[in-house]
Scaffold this active site. Sequence first.
Site, PDB file in Angstrom:
ATOM      1  N   CYS A 129      45.711  38.105  34.806  1.00 21.98           N
ATOM      2  CA  CYS A 129      45.510  39.307  35.610  1.00 21.98           C
ATOM      3  C   CYS A 129      46.857  40.022  35.708  1.00 21.98           C
ATOM      4  O   CYS A 129      47.764  39.749  34.920  1.00 21.98           O
ATOM      5  CB  CYS A 129      44.897  38.989  36.974  1.00 21.98           C
ATOM      6  SG  CYS A 129      45.950  38.093  38.137  1.00 21.98           S
TER       7      CYS A 129
ATOM      8  N   ARG B  76      43.453  36.980  41.114  1.00 25.64           N
ATOM      9  CA  ARG B  76      42.291  36.705  40.259  1.00 25.64           C
ATOM     10  C   ARG B  76      42.520  35.562  39.275  1.00 25.64           C
ATOM     11  O   ARG B  76      41.688  34.655  39.184  1.00 25.64           O
ATOM     12  CB  ARG B  76      41.886  37.978  39.509  1.00 25.64           C
ATOM     13  CG  ARG B  76      41.436  39.088  40.441  1.00 25.64           C
ATOM     14  CD  ARG B  76      41.274  40.398  39.709  1.00 25.64           C
ATOM     15  NE  ARG B  76      42.591  40.921  39.316  1.00 25.64           N
ATOM     16  CZ  ARG B  76      42.772  42.017  38.577  1.00 25.64           C
ATOM     17  NH1 ARG B  76      41.729  42.673  38.102  1.00 25.64           N
ATOM     18  NH2 ARG B  76      43.995  42.437  38.302  1.00 25.64           N
TER      19      ARG B  76
ATOM     20  N   ASP C  53      40.410  43.818  41.620  1.00 26.87           N
ATOM     21  CA  ASP C  53      41.617  43.221  42.199  1.00 26.87           C
ATOM     22  C   ASP C  53      41.472  43.233  43.720  1.00 26.87           C
ATOM     23  O   ASP C  53      41.418  44.298  44.328  1.00 26.87           O
ATOM     24  CB  ASP C  53      42.846  44.015  41.774  1.00 26.87           C
ATOM     25  CG  ASP C  53      44.148  43.320  42.142  1.00 26.87           C
ATOM     26  OD1 ASP C  53      44.121  42.387  42.970  1.00 26.87           O
ATOM     27  OD2 ASP C  53      45.182  43.718  41.593  1.00 26.87           O
TER      28      ASP C  53
END
Length: 151
Positions: free
Chosen positions: A8, A14, A122
Amino acid sequence: MTKILMVCLGNICRSPLAHGILEAKLPGDRFEIDSAGTGDYHIGKLPDHRSIATAKQNDIDISNQRCRQFSVSDFDTYDIIYVMDHSNYENVITLARDADDSAKVKLILEDAGFDENLEVPDPYWGDAKDFDKVYTLLDNACDKIAAKLLE
């Protein structure tokens, strides 16, 4: 041994969750899972406390992970590189040296067979509910990926 990297932006929300979730679903003697970020913002730090808490609520411990930045050498180390969104995809593909490198990079939700909105949002600017939603999304994706890998 199949080596899988989750990627990420900052490697604090994440990708650490995806790392922990998939690691919990696959046998450690056949699979190695890691995570990284495309940015260098949090190198050496723990995942976000909300990611740690969300994982813990689901009986997964990611508190031993440390943030690191994706590097070109990751193409040599990993067989599959799962990215969380299109921006991560572009950042990683830009570093690819050839078609073999590029072929390793996949949007995690696309590879899991999701048909719509192929980005994991996100949760960094959100609250605990946003982290729970991301966890559920990644858990579902990792169920499908694990089943495919274990076939």
